[in-house]
Design a protein around this motif. Structure first.
Motif, PDB file in Angstrom:
ATOM      1  N   THR A   8       0.822  -1.205   0.000  1.00  0.00           N
ATOM      2  CA  THR A   8       0.000   0.000   0.000  1.00  0.00           C
ATOM      3  C   THR A   8       0.857   1.256   0.000  1.00  0.00           C
ATOM      4  OG1 THR A   8      -1.697  -1.194   1.203  1.00  0.00           O
ATOM      5  CG2 THR A   8      -1.847   1.197   1.215  1.00  0.00           C
ATOM      6  N   ALA A   9       1.957   1.241   0.705  1.00  0.00           N
ATOM      7  CA  ALA A   9       2.804   2.426   0.800  1.00  0.00           C
ATOM      8  C   ALA A   9       3.386   2.818  -0.552  1.00  0.00           C
ATOM      9  CB  ALA A   9       3.946   2.169   1.791  1.00  0.00           C
ATOM     10  N   LEU A  10       3.513   1.847  -1.466  1.00  0.00           N
ATOM     11  CA  LEU A  10       4.121   2.127  -2.752  1.00  0.00           C
ATOM     12  C   LEU A  10       3.108   2.417  -3.839  1.00  0.00           C
ATOM     13  CD1 LEU A  10       6.868  -0.653  -2.815  1.00  0.00           C
ATOM     14  CD2 LEU A  10       7.162   1.759  -2.255  1.00  0.00           C
ATOM     15  N   LEU A  11       1.855   2.059  -3.596  1.00  0.00           N
ATOM     16  CA  LEU A  11       0.846   2.239  -4.631  1.00  0.00           C
ATOM     17  C   LEU A  11       0.425   3.689  -4.720  1.00  0.00           C
ATOM     18  CD1 LEU A  11      -1.417  -0.868  -4.002  1.00  0.00           C
ATOM     19  CD2 LEU A  11       0.025  -0.452  -5.979  1.00  0.00           C
ATOM     20  N   PHE A  58      -8.181  -0.390  -7.330  1.00  0.00           N
ATOM     21  CA  PHE A  58      -7.729   0.910  -6.852  1.00  0.00           C
ATOM     22  C   PHE A  58      -7.797   0.961  -5.329  1.00  0.00           C
ATOM     23  CE2 PHE A  58     -12.258   1.480  -8.225  1.00  0.00           C
ATOM     24  CZ  PHE A  58     -12.839   1.569  -6.966  1.00  0.00           C
ATOM     25  N   ASN A  59      -7.169   1.977  -4.760  1.00  0.00           N
ATOM     26  CA  ASN A  59      -7.290   2.272  -3.337  1.00  0.00           C
ATOM     27  C   ASN A  59      -8.363   3.330  -3.128  1.00  0.00           C
ATOM     28  OD1 ASN A  59      -5.268   0.940  -1.439  1.00  0.00           O
ATOM     29  ND2 ASN A  59      -3.929   1.554  -3.128  1.00  0.00           N
ATOM     30  N   SER A  60      -9.116   3.207  -2.051  1.00  0.00           N
ATOM     31  CA  SER A  60     -10.119   4.208  -1.693  1.00  0.00           C
ATOM     32  C   SER A  60     -10.383   4.095  -0.204  1.00  0.00           C
ATOM     33  CB  SER A  60     -11.417   3.974  -2.475  1.00  0.00           C
ATOM     34  OG  SER A  60     -12.081   2.809  -1.997  1.00  0.00           O
ATOM     35  N   ASP A  61     -11.340   4.890   0.285  1.00  0.00           N
ATOM     36  CA  ASP A  61     -11.659   4.831   1.703  1.00  0.00           C
ATOM     37  C   ASP A  61     -12.406   3.554   2.069  1.00  0.00           C
ATOM     38  OD1 ASP A  61     -13.832   5.655   0.202  1.00  0.00           O
ATOM     39  OD2 ASP A  61     -14.676   6.896   1.782  1.00  0.00           O
ATOM     40  N   ASN A  64      -8.837  -1.120   0.441  1.00  0.00           N
ATOM     41  CA  ASN A  64      -7.416  -0.928   0.688  1.00  0.00           C
ATOM     42  C   ASN A  64      -6.636  -2.068   0.040  1.00  0.00           C
ATOM     43  OD1 ASN A  64      -4.989  -0.017   1.677  1.00  0.00           O
ATOM     44  ND2 ASN A  64      -5.298  -0.816   3.748  1.00  0.00           N
ATOM     45  N   VAL A  65      -5.855  -1.736  -0.981  1.00  0.00           N
ATOM     46  CA  VAL A  65      -5.039  -2.744  -1.656  1.00  0.00           C
ATOM     47  C   VAL A  65      -3.771  -2.942  -0.843  1.00  0.00           C
ATOM     48  CG1 VAL A  65      -3.888  -3.407  -3.792  1.00  0.00           C
ATOM     49  CG2 VAL A  65      -5.970  -2.015  -3.878  1.00  0.00           C
ATOM     50  N   LEU A 108      -4.088  -8.901  -2.541  1.00  0.00           N
ATOM     51  CA  LEU A 108      -4.544  -8.926  -1.153  1.00  0.00           C
ATOM     52  C   LEU A 108      -5.254  -7.598  -0.912  1.00  0.00           C
ATOM     53  CD1 LEU A 108      -4.453 -10.716   1.382  1.00  0.00           C
ATOM     54  CD2 LEU A 108      -2.453  -9.402   2.127  1.00  0.00           C
ATOM     55  N   VAL A 109      -6.579  -7.673  -0.689  1.00  0.00           N
ATOM     56  CA  VAL A 109      -7.399  -6.462  -0.622  1.00  0.00           C
ATOM     57  C   VAL A 109      -8.309  -6.518   0.595  1.00  0.00           C
ATOM     58  CG1 VAL A 109      -9.040  -4.997  -1.847  1.00  0.00           C
ATOM     59  CG2 VAL A 109      -7.390  -6.364  -3.144  1.00  0.00           C
ATOM     60  N   GLN A 110      -8.374  -5.396   1.306  1.00  0.00           N
ATOM     61  CA  GLN A 110      -9.282  -5.274   2.452  1.00  0.00           C
ATOM     62  C   GLN A 110     -10.451  -4.386   2.048  1.00  0.00           C
ATOM     63  OE1 GLN A 110      -8.273  -2.914   6.149  1.00  0.00           O
ATOM     64  NE2 GLN A 110      -8.129  -4.977   7.000  1.00  0.00           N
ATOM     65  N   THR A 111     -11.661  -4.849   2.302  1.00  0.00           N
ATOM     66  CA  THR A 111     -12.842  -4.105   1.896  1.00  0.00           C
ATOM     67  C   THR A 111     -13.703  -3.742   3.104  1.00  0.00           C
ATOM     68  OG1 THR A 111     -14.212  -6.082   1.579  1.00  0.00           O
ATOM     69  CG2 THR A 111     -12.898  -5.324  -0.301  1.00  0.00           C
ATOM     70  N   GLN A 112     -14.577  -2.767   2.895  1.00  0.00           N
ATOM     71  CA  GLN A 112     -15.481  -2.305   3.944  1.00  0.00           C
ATOM     72  C   GLN A 112     -16.806  -1.909   3.309  1.00  0.00           C
ATOM     73  OE1 GLN A 112     -14.614   1.522   5.891  1.00  0.00           O
ATOM     74  NE2 GLN A 112     -14.812   0.477   7.853  1.00  0.00           N
ATOM     75  N   ASP A 113     -17.912  -2.257   3.964  1.00  0.00           N
ATOM     76  CA  ASP A 113     -19.224  -1.867   3.448  1.00  0.00           C
ATOM     77  C   ASP A 113     -19.309  -0.352   3.309  1.00  0.00           C
ATOM     78  OD1 ASP A 113     -19.889  -4.509   3.578  1.00  0.00           O
ATOM     79  OD2 ASP A 113     -21.308  -4.311   5.227  1.00  0.00           O
ATOM     80  N   ARG A 114     -20.023   0.085   2.279  1.00  0.00           N
ATOM     81  CA  ARG A 114     -20.321   1.514   2.101  1.00  0.00           C
ATOM     82  C   ARG A 114     -21.800   1.694   2.407  1.00  0.00           C
ATOM     83  NH1 ARG A 114     -18.612   3.584  -3.665  1.00  0.00           N
ATOM     84  NH2 ARG A 114     -18.907   5.625  -2.683  1.00  0.00           N
TER      85      ARG A 114
END
Length: 367
Positions: A8-11, A58-61, A64-65, A108-114
């Motif tokens: 994530t730090a490099l994306l 992509f990364n978003s709120d 999180n990739v 490896l991706v972390q997701t969250q409900d919107r």
């Protein structure tokens, strides 16, 4: 054999510069590992290099990739965002004489409900007296080849919203109209081509997710509301929507699922003073077909109400790209959308919608 790991730090992504929606801090996050295995099949008699473009998340709120890793016997491979939408892409190519064309991609991706609607964040929404959109939002008011906003599209939009001036209520009227008038057609190839003008002109109000959610996007833009499709893929089992459906919104056994046919297009619209709001009119149609429910069925209405202003997190998004050129530019350009991998052998495209013929397999695992 080559290998690359991006954390994530490099994306970096143009998405960070775009207006964000509001995540639900009380929602449990999910972490998915997705493995994409490519053994690209070259049709008999084909000549020339093999070029492959793979959509990446992509990364978003709400997404999180954590890492992107890939390896294979390619001649060259790299990640690029060099296109008008900044769609993150893994490009790889092989010589004509390559004995095989292998590539493995691990995400490896972390997701969250919107859930801004569930949270009540839009309960008393009123648009600012003076609305000014940033440049990155303005582009989602413009037409594309498949997303027209004048002519028959404008006529439909005006009729649907009537005298309503509140953008949130206008968007809800559009969503409700689609729920009441459009149906899912499983015979459509892939996710559909999303040709809105054609659907509204012919009156054939059927299709799959790209078709149905593109109608929402086009009608919203014609009304003056920024809107866009988001092309992605389902990962695992729906939990909240599973309350109403056992099969319509993805499935997994022991948290592992084959996602070869899991591509899914969602949508969102922009409210000045708030940000991007999720919507998925297409999944209401999918629910109705899968569960054999009428529009006025109480469970259909529950699904329709949830999917206006909310998304469940068993899905990752790749990009918002429509009618654009990949990089490096393929022979077939522009492409309609980029939710599936795309490949050309000697300039001739492979069938992205047929995983076996193309030579790919997608497996997701919830960690």
């Amino acid at each position: 054999m080559k290998k690359l790991l991006l954390t994530t730090a490099l994306l970096s992504s143009a998405f960070f510069a775009q207006a964000q929606s509001v995540p639900n801090p009380n929602t449990t996050t999910h972490t998915y590992e997705m493995t994409q295995t490519y053994q690209v099949n070259v049709p008999q008699g084909s000549k020339g290099e093999t070029n492959l473009w793979v959509p990446l998340p992509f990364n978003s709120d709400y997404q999180n990739v954590l890492s992107i890793e890939f390896e294979g016997n390619f001649k060259q491979a790299y990640i690029t965002e060099n296109n008008q939408y900044g769609a993150k892409t893994l490009y790889a190519n092989w010589d004509e004489k390559a004995e095989k064309r292998d590539l493995t991609v691990k995400l490896l991706v972390q997701t969250q409900d919107r859930e801004p609607m569930v949270q009540g964040l839009l309960k008393d929404y009123q648009a600012p007296e003076k609305i000014e959109y940033s440049v990155d939002v303005q582009q989602y008011l413009k037409p594309t080849q498949h997303i027209k906003i004048d002519g028959v599209v404008k006529a439909f939009a005006d009729k649907i919203v009537g005298q309503e001036t509140n953008p949130l209520k206008q968007a809800k009227l559009i969503h409700d109209w689609i729920v009441n008038n459009m149906e899912r057609d499983n015979s459509v190839l892939g996710c559909g081509d999303g040709d809105v003008e054609k659907m509204l002109t012919t009156g054939v109000l059927k299709g799959k997710c790209t078709d149905i959610n593109s109608v929402f996007v086009a009608l919203a833009r014609a009304t003056g509301i920024p809107a866009r499709e988001i092309f992605g893929i389902r990962l695992g089992q729906a939990v909240k929507m599973g309350e109403y459906s056992k099969s319509a919104f993805g499935g997994a056994k022991d948290k592992v699922a084959n996602e070869n046919g899991g591509q899914h297009c969602r949508a969102e619209f922009y409210l000045a003073g708030f940000g991007w709001v999720p919507v998925d009119s297409a999944d209401v149609a999918k629910y109705r077909l899968t569960e054999k429910k009428a529009v006025d069925d109480k469970n259909t209405q529950a699904v329709a109400n949830y999917l206006f202003g909310n998304w469940e997190a068993n899905w990752i998004g790749f990009n918002h790209a429509r009618d654009f050129n990949l990089y490096p530019t393929p022979e077939l350009a522009p492409i309609n959308n980029f939710g599936y991998p795309y490949a050309e052998v000697g300039g001739d495209p492979l069938n992205s919608y047929d995983a076996k013929a193309f030579g790919y397999e997608f497996i997701s695992k919830e960690l």
